[in-house]
Design an enzyme around this catalytic site. Structure first.
Site, mmCIF file in Angstrom:
data_model
loop_
_atom_site.group_PDB
_atom_site.id
_atom_site.type_symbol
_atom_site.label_atom_id
_atom_site.label_comp_id
_atom_site.label_asym_id
_atom_site.label_seq_id
_atom_site.Cartn_x
_atom_site.Cartn_y
_atom_site.Cartn_z
ATOM 1 N N SER A 271 10.242 -48.866 -40.946
ATOM 2 C CA SER A 271 10.342 -47.936 -39.820
ATOM 3 C C SER A 271 11.151 -46.681 -40.049
ATOM 4 O O SER A 271 11.190 -45.832 -39.170
ATOM 5 C CB SER A 271 10.895 -48.670 -38.593
ATOM 6 O OG SER A 271 9.921 -49.576 -38.117
ATOM 7 N N LYS B 237 18.371 -42.482 -33.114
ATOM 8 C CA LYS B 237 17.250 -43.267 -32.557
ATOM 9 C C LYS B 237 17.753 -43.999 -31.325
ATOM 10 O O LYS B 237 18.871 -44.537 -31.322
ATOM 11 C CB LYS B 237 16.769 -44.247 -33.614
ATOM 12 C CG LYS B 237 15.531 -45.064 -33.253
ATOM 13 C CD LYS B 237 15.109 -45.915 -34.454
ATOM 14 C CE LYS B 237 13.836 -46.709 -34.165
ATOM 15 N NZ LYS B 237 13.441 -47.558 -35.308
ATOM 16 N N SER C 236 8.608 -47.256 -36.722
ATOM 17 C CA SER C 236 8.945 -47.059 -35.336
ATOM 18 C C SER C 236 9.872 -45.861 -35.083
ATOM 19 O O SER C 236 10.011 -45.443 -33.941
ATOM 20 C CB SER C 236 9.600 -48.321 -34.758
ATOM 21 O OG SER C 236 10.807 -48.598 -35.421
#
Lengths: 486, 96, 487
Positions: free
Chosen positions: C180, C81, C156
């Site tokens: 997330s 990420k 997210s």
């Protein structure tokens, strides 16, 4: 108009001397090339986290113990949120409502009525001492400012006094005392030119006899202990005169210029700071137990004024000597080492030689005491030679100067230079003593009346008659015998 | 009690140093007012005698020994700098 | 399609690599090709570096050639990420604020993955600064759900979930502050896990909410998640919130622990707002455990309804402070129009941050501000204590809790414009963050729309081995892990 008194509180920031920074392990230092003492944490790069420096904790606990503070059993870390280019995270990690040291006090000595008279002592109460991190340095150009982050993150102690100082002199005495304690404790070098000790003052005035605090003005940019005193004195005058002329004191921050002796208001902010303090979620609380405290306590040095009192009692040293030894721990230790060799009875003599002669020579040569070739053993032997009459005072000075250059023991110098005092013609000496006593009935009466120091009045004429060569010990003995007889 | 639906967006934007357009201010005022209204539920909870959780678990005395380690070179430190001069970060002149 | 290299598990690939029937370069090439083939549809990556990935793969193969003993992750392409720092790679948080930022250092988890020999592949898209539940708040691009490209992948960590789901990475790392990792895992039909707070180092993770953030893995199977967790778990001196826990061999434990377990069903997680199809799928999963001899107990977590409020106060407060460093001074976007330093802050941050980020900074600043701290922040932290106590009380009787991961399957892109509506997506996942507990989402079925449904298990603190085993048991008795989106 009634009389007014000044109320002063000081905020002193002291950089703790550690190898690495407060919240990360990059090195600390002064005068390094710009931005060479940084790492991702110092620069607040995305993703970085703080880690406490154990040595900084030890240092502040030591300071707190030295200054009589209560060491909190639990303390924590908070974020103080504000934006400024020298503050990389735009929050400073500090301690808001649970500082590590609470209360405490600093003993100060005010100036005496004369240089050789000890002034009044009082204790300035402290509110708290806490740990935080230092910020970077801004260098202002004409159109831009340049930021160097070498200093950012250095461990900082913030020492806050109660609003309990009453004069500029007290502030000066406070800073002198606290600097001595911290330097002697090995915590910091407190070099103000290097920013290792910084002081802001909060000053207000109020009618004498009242307890409510007046509007306070914060004074910044006080770059030396003298400027602190001068700036405070200037500000008190300013507030008094403003009040006298019917003006109102505005709560503000003023910048003091030591060279011009003037202060000016810093651009006032439209909004008061709202620091939005909250506990830093990245750091854990610190618990200090008895074992930790005891371990640190064992490393605490004797406080300067405690030493002064001890020196008065143990060695009967006059203030003119202790007032020098108080502030200089290495010198005081040197002194005590010498007394151990020379004997307590000679303490005053030892003190004189060290504080007057040795300090002068070391100062002129611009060296550290530790680098002086004259060591305690030299002085102990010198004093022995003088006391036993082998060496007279003039010759002693010459020997001292030689010792300082060569490092040779005084006995050897006396021999090689043939400086030994001539053996005394005791008959001649006795005559000089009789003559001296005969010409001073007043002193004779005083001495025989019990005033011991009156004997000194007879010694001058004897030394004069002997052209300085009489053995002081013999002179003293002879005078006493004669006075006792008559 | 705090005045929930009346968030002073100008003051908050000032504190946070974020420039908002007039449109954003109006929108956020309204949206955050709604969120804050929802959050007032928290007032219903009896928190007498409850300690606040600053951390998930109680941990104390986390630190490292005072040993200096290598940091970044000035070049690396300033690698992402928007403006620099003489190995320092350059910003518009700061008036103290 | 299921035979394609890029859909294989770490476990099976490790075996093939070890048997020298496959090279890391071959595997990596397959993953790269797949990425390039579908990326225009999925948009999971902010960036990737093909040459760099192949060089890493070649180095892995060289290690194997040299006869070194290699772990299961060696030579496996893993995505990160774009909030996890990798030295000399972009670190953008999918924000304009960091569009050009290149990290000069590695996160601790990055170093761990490098030590494990993984091939670090790409910077994966997310909601800007990890704030969001759909990845629609990304300032770079909108990631789509591989199962239905008109739908969101969740957030997210949408890019991290979608990449694994679409075969663009064998596994990936995301971060979880309020769900997330788990929610996008559920939306994308993969396994996603958030460890106990403090198990995995946060050093090098762009901070959103310091007391809630954790890094965790996405993978095709629970076993793969265990392998990933093994490489990143453990104490880190650089993270003062990192816990000193004994790290067991998670993968080995999977075969040791067979249950039966005691599972709790928090009744507050099965009420209003829960999609009936999601409810049905989760009920079926519960039935499976019951059939295996597990004791299923209804428990009550009375403070559940306050989770969202406590979360939004605490998370935004911490975030508002964590994001203060993004000011255009030392790095990041600096406005060209600033007339002085103050103006520089306002404009750089106004221009650099997206709407949701600004909104949360406003809220966080407000709840910490003078006069409001006690009413909001302090109170929320007290409620947090009560929420944690709810969980710990339940754990006196059960080993883990079983719930849906999300009230609904993935929704349409653009469907939820109202911030509050988006916040409500997190109601089942937030509790575990507030209480610092481990949680895992794994596929448990499909809605009639064809979108995946996720089952969540929340475990006891530092009992990942148990949690993984409970999940593993269900997973192995079903076929969901073998379903892949048709792209």
């Amino acid at each position: 108009m009634s009389q007014y008194e000044a109320v002063i509180g000081l905020e002193v920031h002291v950089q703790i001397r550690t190898q690495s920074k407060m919240f990360t392990r990059v090195g600390t230092g002064y005068g390094h090339p710009e931005n060479t003492l940084t790492d991702p944490v110092v620069l607040a790069l995305p993703g970085t986290l703080p880690v406490l420096n154990k040595a900084a904790l030890d240092a502040i606990i030591k300071t707190g113990l030295m200054l009589g503070c209560e060491i909190a059993s639990v303390c924590k870390w908070d974020r103080k949120n504000y934006f400024y280019p020298d503050s990389p995270k735009n929050y400073q990690i500090t301690q808001f409502d649970q500082p590590i040291c609470i209360g405490g006090g600093v003993e100060i000595e005010l100036p005496g009525s004369a240089r050789n008279v000890m002034g009044e002592h009082k204790i300035i109460p402290l509110t708290r001492i806490h740990l935080e991190e230092d910020v970077g340095k801004l260098n202002h150009g004409s159109h831009e400012s340049l930021v160097d982050y070498n200093r950012a993150g250095t461990p900082l102690m913030e020492i806050v006094t109660d609003p309990a100082l009453e004069s500029a002199d007290e502030a000066y005495a406070f800073l002198t005392a606290i600097r001595a304690a911290i330097v002697q404790g090995g915590i910091s070098d407190c070099d103000m030119e290097k920013g290792q000790l910084r002081c802001d003052a909060n000053i207000s005035i109020r009618p004498v006899g009242t307890t409510e605090l007046g509007t306070k003005v914060e004074l910044k940019n006080l770059n030396s202990i003298s400027y602190v005193r001068d700036g405070i004195a200037h500000e008190i005058k300013r507030q008094l005169s403003l009040t006298a002329s019917g003006g109102e004191i505005v709560q503000e921050t003023r910048d003091y210029d030591g060279t011009t002796g003037a202060s000016q208001s810093l651009r006032s902010k439209e909004m008061a700071h709202d620091y939005r303090y909250f506990p830093d979620p990245d750091l854990m609380p610190v618990e200090v137990d008895e074992t930790w405290k005891n371990r640190i306590e064992a490393t605490c040095p004797e406080m300067p004024f405690d030493r002064q009192r001890r020196f008065f009692e143990t060695y009967e040293l006059p203030y003119t000597i202790t007032s020098v030894l108080v502030w200089d721990r290495p010198l005081a230790e040197y002194f005590e080492e010498t007394v151990k060799l020379a004997g307590v009875a000679r303490a005053q003599l030892v003190g004189n030689w060290i504080v007057n002669d040795l300090l002068r020579e070391v100062g002129a040569a611009k060296i550290d005491l530790a680098d002086s070739k004259i060591r305690p053993a030299h002085i102990a032997e010198l004093v022995e030679l003088i006391e036993t009459g082998t060496l007279l005072n003039n010759a002693a000075r010459e020997v001292f100067a030689d010792m300082f250059q060569s490092g040779e023991m005084p006995g050897a110098i006396v021999k090689s230079k043939g400086l030994a005092a001539e053996p005394t013609d005791t008959a001649e000496l006795e005559q000089w003593c009789r003559d001296s006593i005969a010409t001073n009935d007043k002193a004779k009466a005083e001495f025989q009346g019990g005033k011991g120091s009156a004997i000194n009045a007879f010694k001058g004429p004897v030394m004069k008659a002997s052209r300085g060569k009489a053995n002081p010990k013999l002179v003293d003995e002879t005078l006493r015998r004669l006075l006792a007889e008559s | 009690m705090a005045n929930h639906n009346d968030i002073d967006i100008d003051r908050v934007a000032q504190l946070a140093r974020v420039e908002l357009t007039a449109e954003e201010k109006a929108k956020f005022s309204r949206q955050l007012g709604d969120v804050l209204h929802h959050i007032t539920q928290l007032e219903q909870v009896d928190v007498t005698g409850v300690e606040p959780s600053a951390h998930a678990y109680p941990m104390v005395n986390v630190w490292a020994d005072d040993v200096a380690q290598k940091g970044l070179s000035a070049e690396d430190a300033l690698r992402n700098a928007p403006a620099k001069r003489d190995n320092m970060i350059a910003v518009p002149k700061v008036v103290e | 399609m299921a035979d394609e290299l890029y859909f294989q598990t770490i476990a099976s690939l490790a075996e093939r690599l070890g048997a020298k029937g496959l090279s890391s370069v071959e595997l990596t090439k397959a993953v790269i090709a797949r990425t390039q083939a579908v990326e225009s549809q999925i948009c999971a990556f902010n960036s990737f570096d093909v040459d760099d990935a192949l060089a890493q793969a070649a180095t892995s193969d060289a290690r194997r050639e040299a006869g070194e003993v290699l772990g299961p992750l060696d030579g496996i392409p893993v995505g990160l990420k774009d909030v996890i720092a990798v030295e000399n790679q972009p670190l953008t948080a999918s924000s304009k604020m960091l569009a050009d930022f290149v990290s000069p250092y590695d996160a601790t988890v990055t170093q761990n993955l490098k030590k494990a020999g993984a091939v670090l592949w790409g910077r994966l898209n997310l909601d800007e600064f990890a704030m969001g539940s759909s990845t629609e708040n990304s300032a770079t691009k909108k990631t789509t759900n591989p199962w239905d490209r008109t739908c969101v992948p969740g957030g997210s960590s949408g890019g991290s979930a979608a990449a694994v789901s679409a075969g663009q990475a064998i596994a990936s790392l995301g971060s979880d502050t309020g769900g997330s990792i788990r929610q996008p895992a559920a939306f994308c039909g993969v396994v996603g896990m958030k460890p106990t707070y403090g198990l995995v180092s946060r050093y090098g993770l762009i901070a959103f909410a310091s007391s809630l953030d954790q890094i965790g893995p996405f993978a095709h199977t629970v076993e793969d998640a265990a392998i990933m967790l093994q490489s990143i778990a453990g104490h880190d001196v650089k993270d003062s919130t990192s816990y000193r826990a004994d790290i067991p061999d998670y993968r080995a434990e999977l075969s040791q622990r067979k249950g039966p377990w005691k599972l709790g069903i928090p009744k507050e997680y099965f009420g209003e707002g829960l999609d009936p199809e999601v409810n049905a799928a989760v009920e079926k999963a519960i039935a499976y455990y019951r059939e295996q001899g597990c004791e299923i107990k209804e428990v009550s977590m009375p403070h559940t309804k306050y989770c969202l409020d406590a979360y939004y106060v605490i998370a935004t407060a911490e975030a508002s402070s964590n994001l203060s460093r993004y000011d255009g001074i030392r790095y990041g976007h600096r406005s060209k129009d600033a007339k002085d330093v103050e103006d520089l802050y306002f404009k750089s941050r106004g221009e650099g941050f997206g709407e949701e980020v600004k909104r949360r900074i406003m809220l966080g600043t407000y709840v910490l501000s003078s006069g409001y701290y006690d009413a909001y922040y302090l109170r929320a932290q007290k409620v947090r204590t009560l929420i944690r106590q709810d969980f710990l009380k339940a754990y006196e009787e059960v080993d883990a809790l079983i719930t849906p991961t999300s009230p609904t399957p993935a929704f349409k892109l653009g469907a939820k414009a109202d911030p509050l509506a988006l916040y409500l997506c997190d109601i089942y996942t937030i509790g575990a963050n507030l209480a610092g507990l481990p949680g895992i989402s794994l596929p448990c079925g499909f809605a009639s729309s064809g979108l995946p449904i996720g089952l969540q298990l929340i475990g006891q603190p530092f009992e990942e081995a148990n949690l993984l085993s409970i999940a593993h048991s269900y997973e192995q008795a079903h076929e969901w892990r073998n379903a892949h989106p048709q792209i």
